[in-house]
Design a protein around this motif. Structure first.
Motif, PDB file in Angstrom:
ATOM      1  N   VAL A  88      -5.977 -11.809  15.681  1.00 11.50           N
ATOM      2  CA  VAL A  88      -5.362 -12.143  14.407  1.00 11.50           C
ATOM      3  C   VAL A  88      -4.633 -10.771  14.101  1.00 11.50           C
ATOM      4  O   VAL A  88      -4.628  -9.724  14.632  1.00 11.50           O
ATOM      5  N   VAL A  89      -3.485 -11.351  13.512  1.00 13.19           N
ATOM      6  CA  VAL A  89      -2.445 -10.441  13.189  1.00 13.19           C
ATOM      7  C   VAL A  89      -2.535 -10.690  11.664  1.00 13.19           C
ATOM      8  O   VAL A  89      -2.296 -11.572  11.100  1.00 13.19           O
ATOM      9  N   LEU A  90      -2.464  -9.316  10.760  1.00 15.08           N
ATOM     10  CA  LEU A  90      -2.231  -9.450   9.262  1.00 15.08           C
ATOM     11  C   LEU A  90      -1.203  -8.599   8.810  1.00 15.08           C
ATOM     12  O   LEU A  90      -1.071  -7.615   9.188  1.00 15.08           O
ATOM     13  N   THR A  91      -0.380  -9.286   8.062  1.00 20.69           N
ATOM     14  CA  THR A  91       0.735  -8.695   7.412  1.00 20.69           C
ATOM     15  C   THR A  91       1.171  -9.731   6.120  1.00 20.69           C
ATOM     16  O   THR A  91       0.650 -10.605   5.926  1.00 20.69           O
ATOM     17  N   SER A  92       1.946  -9.101   5.170  1.00 21.26           N
ATOM     18  CA  SER A  92       2.095  -9.705   3.975  1.00 21.26           C
ATOM     19  C   SER A  92       3.487 -10.044   4.066  1.00 21.26           C
ATOM     20  O   SER A  92       4.540  -9.236   3.813  1.00 21.26           O
ATOM     21  N   LEU A  95       0.750  -1.268  -0.101  1.00 17.79           N
ATOM     22  CA  LEU A  95       0.017   0.035  -0.053  1.00 17.79           C
ATOM     23  C   LEU A  95       0.847   1.330  -0.004  1.00 17.79           C
ATOM     24  O   LEU A  95       1.917   1.410   0.680  1.00 17.79           O
ATOM     25  N   ASN A  96       0.412   2.235  -0.639  1.00 17.04           N
ATOM     26  CA  ASN A  96       1.267   3.737  -0.896  1.00 17.04           C
ATOM     27  C   ASN A  96       0.562   4.113   0.323  1.00 17.04           C
ATOM     28  O   ASN A  96      -0.328   3.649   1.075  1.00 17.04           O
ATOM     29  N   ASP A 142      -3.970  -7.667   2.686  1.00 14.09           N
ATOM     30  CA  ASP A 142      -4.188  -7.645   4.326  1.00 14.09           C
ATOM     31  C   ASP A 142      -5.672  -6.921   4.454  1.00 14.09           C
ATOM     32  O   ASP A 142      -6.679  -7.337   5.144  1.00 14.09           O
ATOM     33  N   VAL A 143      -5.945  -5.893   3.616  1.00 14.36           N
ATOM     34  CA  VAL A 143      -7.220  -5.311   3.871  1.00 14.36           C
ATOM     35  C   VAL A 143      -8.309  -6.063   3.452  1.00 14.36           C
ATOM     36  O   VAL A 143      -9.249  -6.079   4.171  1.00 14.36           O
ATOM     37  N   LYS A 144      -8.046  -6.807   2.387  1.00 14.64           N
ATOM     38  CA  LYS A 144      -9.295  -7.694   1.799  1.00 14.64           C
ATOM     39  C   LYS A 144      -9.590  -8.729   2.920  1.00 14.64           C
ATOM     40  O   LYS A 144     -10.851  -9.131   2.920  1.00 14.64           O
ATOM     41  N   HIS A 192      -3.818 -15.889   1.050  1.00 12.57           N
ATOM     42  CA  HIS A 192      -3.256 -15.080   2.030  1.00 12.57           C
ATOM     43  C   HIS A 192      -3.826 -15.541   3.419  1.00 12.57           C
ATOM     44  O   HIS A 192      -5.038 -15.600   3.752  1.00 12.57           O
ATOM     45  N   HIS A 193      -2.844 -15.861   4.355  1.00  8.75           N
ATOM     46  CA  HIS A 193      -3.076 -16.495   5.483  1.00  8.75           C
ATOM     47  C   HIS A 193      -2.981 -15.573   6.819  1.00  8.75           C
ATOM     48  O   HIS A 193      -1.685 -15.048   6.829  1.00  8.75           O
TER      49      HIS A 193
END
Lengths: 98, 98
Positions: free
Chosen positions: B72-76, B5-6, B86-88, B59-60
């Motif tokens: 939950v933690v989300l990152t790529s 993401l910018n 991550d947003v999706k 994407h997990h």
């Protein structure tokens, strides 16, 4: 519940569980193991099977999943330590991971 | 993948996600949220639905479950930070938790 393990039971259970990779958790009366699977589907598929058994046994794990890895901690919150239920759930997890 | 993401996209996404309880993780380019359910069956049922979508989206999440709570933690991991994926996934988790 008064199924807290006495010293002998605890030593016997830990000896068996340590053979398959379980360890005592530092600073807590709990046991832990990290399970590694081939991929996410295998890891979560195993979790789903464990989840149904856990609910049936009315004893639930603390667990963390990152892709193909599942870190499990077992303890009996109601008695503040290891019980027969932790040993049973650990052995069930082993069986389901074969 | 070049979907990092910018700054503008990131600010917009975070503004939306923060409304539903997501937070930035200190020391990591990641977002986190704790979901609370009525009981273990509800918590794990939600996880199972998320798991299938996560696999489908390739994407997990990093997630931890203790009885009725799921953190939950989300990152790529592949880009070392937040991406559109991550947003999706965060928005899908919200939808599945309704």
């Amino acid at each position: 519940m008064s199924d807290k393990l006495n010293e002998t039971e605890r030593a016997e259970a830990l000896a068996t569980l340590k053979e398959t990779g379980w360890e005592e958790v530092e600073g807590r009366d709990a046991i832990a193991r990290t399970f590694e699977f081939a991929n996410f589907v295998e890891a979560f598929g195993w979790m789903a099977r464990v989840a149904i058994w856990a609910e049936k046994m009315n004893h639930h794990p603390e667990w963390e999943n990152v892709y193909k890895t599942v870190k499990v901690v077992l303890t009996s919150h109601d008695i503040g330590g290891l019980s027969e239920r932790d040993v049973k759930l650990a052995l069930k997890m082993e069986k389901l991971a074969l």
